[in-house]
Design a protein around this motif. Structure first.
Motif, PDB file in Angstrom:
ATOM      1  N   GLN A 229      42.716  45.586  31.155  1.00  0.00           N
ATOM      2  CA  GLN A 229      42.603  45.451  32.613  1.00  0.00           C
ATOM      3  C   GLN A 229      42.491  43.996  33.078  1.00  0.00           C
ATOM      4  O   GLN A 229      42.351  43.737  34.269  1.00  0.00           O
ATOM      5  CB  GLN A 229      41.423  46.269  33.156  1.00  0.00           C
ATOM      6  N   GLY A 230      42.553  43.039  32.160  1.00  0.00           N
ATOM      7  CA  GLY A 230      42.453  41.628  32.524  1.00  0.00           C
ATOM      8  C   GLY A 230      43.584  41.161  33.410  1.00  0.00           C
ATOM      9  O   GLY A 230      43.413  40.230  34.199  1.00  0.00           O
ATOM     10  N   GLU A 231      44.731  41.815  33.314  1.00  0.00           N
ATOM     11  CA  GLU A 231      45.873  41.430  34.137  1.00  0.00           C
ATOM     12  C   GLU A 231      45.638  41.737  35.617  1.00  0.00           C
ATOM     13  O   GLU A 231      46.365  41.257  36.480  1.00  0.00           O
ATOM     14  CB  GLU A 231      47.147  42.120  33.642  1.00  0.00           C
ATOM     15  N   LYS A 232      44.608  42.534  35.911  1.00  0.00           N
ATOM     16  CA  LYS A 232      44.284  42.901  37.291  1.00  0.00           C
ATOM     17  C   LYS A 232      43.121  42.088  37.846  1.00  0.00           C
ATOM     18  O   LYS A 232      42.707  42.317  38.973  1.00  0.00           O
ATOM     19  CB  LYS A 232      43.940  44.388  37.351  1.00  0.00           C
ATOM     20  N   ASP A 233      42.590  41.175  37.058  1.00  0.00           N
ATOM     21  CA  ASP A 233      41.402  40.414  37.449  1.00  0.00           C
ATOM     22  C   ASP A 233      41.742  38.929  37.533  1.00  0.00           C
ATOM     23  O   ASP A 233      41.905  38.264  36.514  1.00  0.00           O
ATOM     24  CB  ASP A 233      40.293  40.653  36.420  1.00  0.00           C
ATOM     25  N   PRO A 234      41.843  38.385  38.752  1.00  0.00           N
ATOM     26  CA  PRO A 234      42.216  36.982  38.892  1.00  0.00           C
ATOM     27  C   PRO A 234      41.260  36.023  38.184  1.00  0.00           C
ATOM     28  O   PRO A 234      41.677  34.975  37.703  1.00  0.00           O
ATOM     29  CB  PRO A 234      42.232  36.732  40.396  1.00  0.00           C
ATOM     30  N   ALA A 235      39.990  36.372  38.091  1.00  0.00           N
ATOM     31  CA  ALA A 235      39.034  35.506  37.394  1.00  0.00           C
ATOM     32  C   ALA A 235      39.350  35.434  35.908  1.00  0.00           C
ATOM     33  O   ALA A 235      39.299  34.363  35.301  1.00  0.00           O
ATOM     34  CB  ALA A 235      37.605  36.014  37.609  1.00  0.00           C
ATOM     35  N   VAL A 236      39.711  36.565  35.311  1.00  0.00           N
ATOM     36  CA  VAL A 236      40.080  36.601  33.891  1.00  0.00           C
ATOM     37  C   VAL A 236      41.361  35.797  33.673  1.00  0.00           C
ATOM     38  O   VAL A 236      41.474  35.031  32.711  1.00  0.00           O
ATOM     39  CB  VAL A 236      40.248  38.047  33.394  1.00  0.00           C
TER      40      VAL A 236
END
Length: 133
Positions: free
Chosen positions: A12-19
């Motif tokens: 799900q990191g691709e959906k988290d701008p911070a990641v």
């Protein structure tokens, strides 16, 4: 062969701008691929959450899967101002599973619509019926 590496994001990191921002900075990411809607979310987050030096390693950013809008292009170049990053709009029918056209978005882009560009060299696509016609 060229010293590049692939950086995998956590689930799900691709959906988290911070990641995404943390990964770019930590691994000095030089190339990324976004769908335009996620690029929009990332640009909004990045413009508010951190200094753009975190993105200084980026050289090429590709967008495909949805229509790239002029505000995406403007937001990208505003965020990466002073860096060498470039934005490229890719297009290819899903059925082809490859990108068949591209457009290099320039910093001075001012059109109402982002073109899908020109065909990638040595690429052909045929649309056929069930009878191969």
């Amino acid at each position: 062969m060229t010293g590049a590496r692939v950086c995998m994001l956590p689930p799900q990191g691709e959906k988290d701008p911070a990641v995404l921002a943390e990964t770019i900075e930590r691994y000095r990411v030089t190339a990324m691929h976004f769908v335009p809607s996620m690029l929009s979310v990332f640009l909004e987050y990045a413009g508010q959450a951190f200094k753009t030096e975190k993105l200084s390693s980026l050289r090429r950013v590709f967008a495909s899967g949805e229509a790239l809008k002029p505000q995406h292009v403007a937001g990208f170049y505003k965020l990466t101002e002073g860096h060498e990053a470039t934005l490229h709009n890719l297009y290819g029918p899903t059925e082809a599973t490859v990108e068949v056209a591209y457009f290099d978005c320039m910093t001075s882009f001012m059109e109402p619509v982002v073109p899908i560009g020109k065909p990638i060299d040595n690429t052909q696509l045929y649309i056929v019926s069930d009878n191969w016609q």
